[in-house]
Write a protein that holds these residues in place. Structure first.
Motif, PDB file in Angstrom:
ATOM      1  N   THR A  36       0.821  -1.217   0.000  1.00  0.00           N
ATOM      2  CA  THR A  36       0.000   0.000   0.000  1.00  0.00           C
ATOM      3  C   THR A  36       0.855   1.266   0.000  1.00  0.00           C
ATOM      4  N   ALA A  37       2.144   1.128  -0.240  1.00  0.00           N
ATOM      5  CA  ALA A  37       3.058   2.270  -0.120  1.00  0.00           C
ATOM      6  C   ALA A  37       2.689   3.409  -1.067  1.00  0.00           C
ATOM      7  N   SER A  38       2.091   3.103  -2.201  1.00  0.00           N
ATOM      8  CA  SER A  38       1.760   4.150  -3.177  1.00  0.00           C
ATOM      9  C   SER A  38       0.337   4.676  -3.014  1.00  0.00           C
ATOM     10  N   GLU A  39      -0.377   4.204  -2.014  1.00  0.00           N
ATOM     11  CA  GLU A  39      -1.780   4.585  -1.846  1.00  0.00           C
ATOM     12  C   GLU A  39      -1.927   5.916  -1.103  1.00  0.00           C
ATOM     13  N   ASP A  40      -3.049   6.567  -1.344  1.00  0.00           N
ATOM     14  CA  ASP A  40      -3.485   7.661  -0.484  1.00  0.00           C
ATOM     15  C   ASP A  40      -4.080   7.058   0.788  1.00  0.00           C
ATOM     16  N   TRP A  41      -3.859   7.734   1.918  1.00  0.00           N
ATOM     17  CA  TRP A  41      -4.333   7.220   3.197  1.00  0.00           C
ATOM     18  C   TRP A  41      -5.314   8.189   3.851  1.00  0.00           C
ATOM     19  N   ILE A  42      -6.235   7.616   4.569  1.00  0.00           N
ATOM     20  CA  ILE A  42      -7.150   8.384   5.410  1.00  0.00           C
ATOM     21  C   ILE A  42      -6.825   8.023   6.848  1.00  0.00           C
ATOM     22  N   ALA A  43      -6.620   9.026   7.682  1.00  0.00           N
ATOM     23  CA  ALA A  43      -6.181   8.759   9.051  1.00  0.00           C
ATOM     24  C   ALA A  43      -7.140   9.400  10.048  1.00  0.00           C
ATOM     25  N   PRO A  44      -7.524   8.652  11.073  1.00  0.00           N
ATOM     26  CA  PRO A  44      -8.300   9.248  12.161  1.00  0.00           C
ATOM     27  C   PRO A  44      -7.437  10.209  12.972  1.00  0.00           C
ATOM     28  N   HIS A  45      -8.083  11.108  13.715  1.00  0.00           N
ATOM     29  CA  HIS A  45      -7.354  12.069  14.540  1.00  0.00           C
ATOM     30  C   HIS A  45      -6.853  11.452  15.840  1.00  0.00           C
ATOM     31  N   HIS A  46      -7.419  10.311  16.257  1.00  0.00           N
ATOM     32  CA  HIS A  46      -7.088   9.746  17.567  1.00  0.00           C
ATOM     33  C   HIS A  46      -5.844   8.853  17.475  1.00  0.00           C
ATOM     34  N   ASP A  47      -5.651   7.971  18.477  1.00  0.00           N
ATOM     35  CA  ASP A  47      -4.417   7.186  18.567  1.00  0.00           C
ATOM     36  C   ASP A  47      -4.191   6.274  17.355  1.00  0.00           C
ATOM     37  N   GLN A  48      -5.239   5.993  16.581  1.00  0.00           N
ATOM     38  CA  GLN A  48      -5.081   5.148  15.398  1.00  0.00           C
ATOM     39  C   GLN A  48      -4.149   5.781  14.377  1.00  0.00           C
ATOM     40  N   HIS A  49      -4.117   7.104  14.344  1.00  0.00           N
ATOM     41  CA  HIS A  49      -3.234   7.801  13.405  1.00  0.00           C
ATOM     42  C   HIS A  49      -1.775   7.431  13.685  1.00  0.00           C
ATOM     43  N   GLU A  50      -1.390   7.446  14.956  1.00  0.00           N
ATOM     44  CA  GLU A  50      -0.015   7.097  15.319  1.00  0.00           C
ATOM     45  C   GLU A  50       0.271   5.632  15.023  1.00  0.00           C
ATOM     46  N   LEU A  51      -0.709   4.756  15.265  1.00  0.00           N
ATOM     47  CA  LEU A  51      -0.524   3.333  14.972  1.00  0.00           C
ATOM     48  C   LEU A  51      -0.256   3.133  13.477  1.00  0.00           C
ATOM     49  N   ILE A  52      -1.010   3.833  12.637  1.00  0.00           N
ATOM     50  CA  ILE A  52      -0.813   3.726  11.192  1.00  0.00           C
ATOM     51  C   ILE A  52       0.590   4.188  10.806  1.00  0.00           C
ATOM     52  N   ARG A  53       1.017   5.312  11.365  1.00  0.00           N
ATOM     53  CA  ARG A  53       2.339   5.851  11.044  1.00  0.00           C
ATOM     54  C   ARG A  53       3.442   4.860  11.416  1.00  0.00           C
ATOM     55  N   VAL A  54       3.351   4.279  12.612  1.00  0.00           N
ATOM     56  CA  VAL A  54       4.377   3.348  13.083  1.00  0.00           C
ATOM     57  C   VAL A  54       4.356   2.063  12.253  1.00  0.00           C
ATOM     58  N   ALA A  55       3.147   1.548  11.952  1.00  0.00           N
ATOM     59  CA  ALA A  55       3.037   0.302  11.182  1.00  0.00           C
ATOM     60  C   ALA A  55       3.610   0.476   9.777  1.00  0.00           C
ATOM     61  N   CYS A  56       3.301   1.593   9.152  1.00  0.00           N
ATOM     62  CA  CYS A  56       3.819   1.825   7.801  1.00  0.00           C
ATOM     63  C   CYS A  56       5.336   2.013   7.819  1.00  0.00           C
ATOM     64  N   ALA A  57       5.844   2.696   8.843  1.00  0.00           N
ATOM     65  CA  ALA A  57       7.297   2.858   8.958  1.00  0.00           C
ATOM     66  C   ALA A  57       7.973   1.501   9.078  1.00  0.00           C
ATOM     67  N   ALA A  58       7.370   0.593   9.864  1.00  0.00           N
ATOM     68  CA  ALA A  58       7.937  -0.751  10.010  1.00  0.00           C
ATOM     69  C   ALA A  58       7.898  -1.509   8.691  1.00  0.00           C
ATOM     70  N   ALA A  59       6.924  -1.164   7.823  1.00  0.00           N
ATOM     71  CA  ALA A  59       6.829  -1.819   6.515  1.00  0.00           C
ATOM     72  C   ALA A  59       7.690  -1.133   5.466  1.00  0.00           C
ATOM     73  N   GLY A  60       8.379  -0.051   5.851  1.00  0.00           N
ATOM     74  CA  GLY A  60       9.347   0.556   4.950  1.00  0.00           C
ATOM     75  C   GLY A  60       8.881   1.781   4.191  1.00  0.00           C
ATOM     76  N   PHE A  61       7.805   2.418   4.619  1.00  0.00           N
ATOM     77  CA  PHE A  61       7.352   3.624   3.911  1.00  0.00           C
ATOM     78  C   PHE A  61       6.600   4.538   4.872  1.00  0.00           C
ATOM     79  N   ALA A  62       6.450   5.785   4.472  1.00  0.00           N
ATOM     80  CA  ALA A  62       5.657   6.756   5.223  1.00  0.00           C
ATOM     81  C   ALA A  62       4.314   6.909   4.513  1.00  0.00           C
ATOM     82  N   PRO A  63       3.207   6.767   5.215  1.00  0.00           N
ATOM     83  CA  PRO A  63       1.904   6.863   4.553  1.00  0.00           C
ATOM     84  C   PRO A  63       1.634   8.283   4.049  1.00  0.00           C
ATOM     85  N   ARG A  64       1.101   8.373   2.848  1.00  0.00           N
ATOM     86  CA  ARG A  64       0.735   9.676   2.285  1.00  0.00           C
ATOM     87  C   ARG A  64      -0.700   9.984   2.736  1.00  0.00           C
ATOM     88  N   VAL A  65      -0.812  10.681   3.873  1.00  0.00           N
ATOM     89  CA  VAL A  65      -2.130  10.972   4.450  1.00  0.00           C
ATOM     90  C   VAL A  65      -2.734  12.153   3.707  1.00  0.00           C
TER      91      VAL A  65
END
Length: 301
Positions: free
Chosen positions: A191-220
């Protein structure tokens, strides 16, 4: 003798920071809170507060007293548990504070189990965020808080007893016309090339950390506070998101949730949190068992 109610007010003041917020948390007036604190200072023979402008701050003596207050509060909760065992066991009302996505799969099934098996026990549910759930626990306006990690206090916090209830896996959620919608499972890196939708709550940080572990920064590209808004955006093809396994998407027919592959597939812990010393109280123990049974159903399903 120290009045435990006055000690309780001091503990809540430590958490809330102001007399006004403490009064709100305890459903008291600010003048009543101030009076309780003055009486407590007289009881212990020490100044507990000093003024910093229009605010109050805890004195060194107050911090010493609070160090003992947490131990005293935990012992009092254990005393209540022992007394309840000798006065009829599990009866009365247990108040649960929980985050929104825990209701459908955990809190409501647990409350239903208790209602069917323990007619003398009433369960009351309240949707809260993490901070409000902890405030309610500390102010004795809730008996159990169900909380997602991150955001919870340290496990050795002397005020609370926290235990893992389940590991809540994260799924990828996409719209039905998405290129990945037909897959049984995916790697997050896909999903590295996808556009992302992020919630404002703690899920946003979880998404950021998970994507970093997978080798990319999510394009929110889009952000929203409520899950219903996030899922509506995904459903219309505006981007993808990670969704907790506990979250219900039945109302969104245009969505597909896809399990994630790999050892690094993200998951969050969900904890039960009670006031330290209170877990053995019969009514709380019954409700806790029902929550654990509901969590087992979720994990095995």
């Amino acid at each position: 003798m120290i009045d435990l109610r006055r000690l309780h007010v001091l503990r809540v003041l430590r958490e809330e920071g102001t007399v006004t917020a403490t009064a709100r948390a305890l459903h008291l007036t600010p003048s009543a809170v101030s009076q309780q604190l003055r009486q407590l200072a007289a009881d212990v023979g020490a100044e507990l507060l000093h003024h910093e402008g229009r605010r109050v701050a805890l004195t060194p003596a107050a911090h010493v007293l609070l160090g003992h207050a947490d131990t005293i509060a935990a012992e009092w909760e254990r005393t209540r548990a022992d007394l309840a065992e000798h006065s009829g066991g599990a009866a009365g009302r247990v108040r649960i504070a929980g985050f929104a996505s825990s209701f459908g799969s955990l809190l409501v099934p647990a409350a239903a189990r208790v209602r069917e098996s323990n007619p003398r026990l009433e369960v009351s549910l309240a949707e809260t965020d993490i901070d409000e759930g902890l405030r309610r626990l500390l102010a004795d306006r809730a008996d159990i808080a169900v909380l997602p990690v991150p955001g919870t206090p340290p496990l050795d916090d002397p005020r609370f007893d926290q235990r893992v209830l389940l590991r809540d896996r994260q799924d990828l959620v996409v719209w039905t016309g998405h290129r990945l919608a037909g897959r049984d499972a995916v790697e997050l890196a896909e999903t590295a090339s996808e556009d992302w939708i992020a919630p404002h709550h703690d899920q946003h940080e979880l998404i950021r950390v998970a994507c970093a572990a997978a080798g990319f920064a999510p394009r929110v590209v889009h952000e929203a506070a409520e899950w219903s808004c996030v899922l509506s955006l995904v459903e219309r093809g505006f981007g993808v998101c990670l969704l907790p396994g506990l979250a219900d998407v039945a109302a969104h027919r245009g969505l597909v949730r896809i399990p994630l592959l790999g050892e690094a597939a993200p998951a969050r812990s969900v904890l039960t949190c009670v006031r330290r010393g209170s877990r053995a109280q019969p009514a709380i123990a019954v409700v806790m068992a029902a929550l654990e049974e509901a969590a087992h159903q979720v994990s095995s399903g």
